[in-house]
Design a protein around this motif. Sequence first.
Motif, PDB file in Angstrom:
ATOM      1  N   UNK A 148      33.076  -6.988  32.966  1.00 56.42           N
ATOM      2  CA  UNK A 148      33.188  -7.335  31.547  1.00 56.42           C
ATOM      3  C   UNK A 148      32.964  -8.818  31.308  1.00 56.42           C
ATOM      4  N   UNK A 149      33.540  -9.655  32.165  1.00 49.38           N
ATOM      5  CA  UNK A 149      33.341 -11.098  32.040  1.00 49.38           C
ATOM      6  C   UNK A 149      31.878 -11.468  32.264  1.00 49.38           C
ATOM      7  N   UNK A 150      31.264 -10.826  33.241  1.00 48.69           N
ATOM      8  CA  UNK A 150      29.848 -11.098  33.521  1.00 48.69           C
ATOM      9  C   UNK A 150      28.998 -10.697  32.320  1.00 48.69           C
ATOM     10  N   UNK A 151      29.202  -9.500  31.800  1.00 52.27           N
ATOM     11  CA  UNK A 151      28.404  -9.021  30.657  1.00 52.27           C
ATOM     12  C   UNK A 151      28.550  -9.958  29.460  1.00 52.27           C
ATOM     13  N   UNK A 152      29.779 -10.339  29.152  1.00 51.99           N
ATOM     14  CA  UNK A 152      30.020 -11.228  28.017  1.00 51.99           C
ATOM     15  C   UNK A 152      29.334 -12.575  28.226  1.00 51.99           C
ATOM     16  N   UNK A 153      29.461 -13.127  29.416  1.00 46.97           N
ATOM     17  CA  UNK A 153      28.873 -14.436  29.708  1.00 46.97           C
ATOM     18  C   UNK A 153      27.339 -14.387  29.668  1.00 46.97           C
ATOM     19  N   UNK A 154      26.774 -13.268  30.082  1.00 45.25           N
ATOM     20  CA  UNK A 154      25.318 -13.155  30.186  1.00 45.25           C
ATOM     21  C   UNK A 154      24.642 -12.760  28.880  1.00 45.25           C
ATOM     22  N   UNK A 155      25.407 -12.451  27.832  1.00 44.35           N
ATOM     23  CA  UNK A 155      24.835 -11.978  26.564  1.00 44.35           C
ATOM     24  C   UNK A 155      23.719 -12.850  25.996  1.00 44.35           C
ATOM     25  N   UNK A 156      23.793 -14.170  26.055  1.00 43.91           N
ATOM     26  CA  UNK A 156      22.717 -14.973  25.444  1.00 43.91           C
ATOM     27  C   UNK A 156      21.349 -14.829  26.134  1.00 43.91           C
TER      28      UNK A 156
ATOM     29  N   UNK B   8      11.734 -20.957  22.292  1.00 42.33           N
ATOM     30  CA  UNK B   8      11.781 -22.312  21.737  1.00 42.33           C
ATOM     31  C   UNK B   8      12.867 -22.496  20.686  1.00 42.33           C
ATOM     32  N   UNK B   9      13.689 -21.474  20.495  1.00 42.96           N
ATOM     33  CA  UNK B   9      14.733 -21.508  19.465  1.00 42.96           C
ATOM     34  C   UNK B   9      16.143 -21.316  20.035  1.00 42.96           C
ATOM     35  N   UNK B  10      16.264 -21.264  21.347  1.00 47.42           N
ATOM     36  CA  UNK B  10      17.569 -21.046  21.957  1.00 47.42           C
ATOM     37  C   UNK B  10      18.094 -19.637  21.774  1.00 47.42           C
TER      38      UNK B  10
END
Length: 167
Positions: free
Chosen positions: A121-129, A39-41
């Motif tokens: 690397x792009x996938x990992x960075x994008x998926x971090x949240x 509930x906090x993003x």
Amino acid sequence: MVALTVNGTRHEIEAEPDTPLLYVLRDELHLHAAKYGCGLGQCGACTVMVGGEAVLSCVTPLLLLDGKEVTTVEGLGTIEQPGPMQQAFIEEQAAQCGYCIPGMMMRAQALLQRNPAATDGEIRTHMEPNLCRCGTHMRIMAAIRRAGELMQTNGRAAAADAPQRAG
């Protein structure tokens, strides 16, 4: 009243302007793939796409969405005809409990729509949240790579099937 298009269908939503999109999706439109996590993003379980970008629906107020296009996992395909992202997650058996998976799929979809050949690397960075507590990270990565391959293959097939234009 806010007008938005969800998974290709236009809806007129009557709700308080500060109502989070997640509540509208789940309570008004009965689309239950996006989950309430924190509930906090901060966890990503509620991730959907708005205008092709991944957004956290638990902290996105309805007032920002008038006239926008929203896509949820339900809009990627059906049980009978899963979309490339859904098919890849099935084939790679990327879900354990499945709670985070809709958000993971939507964040990955936003990336691969822009760049189906994304690097690890792009996938990992994008998926971090987006968080997964079950530990299926390697299967999720494999599913995202496979989805990118499917999207590229489908894109080439669609281009080959397109009628040739006379110049």
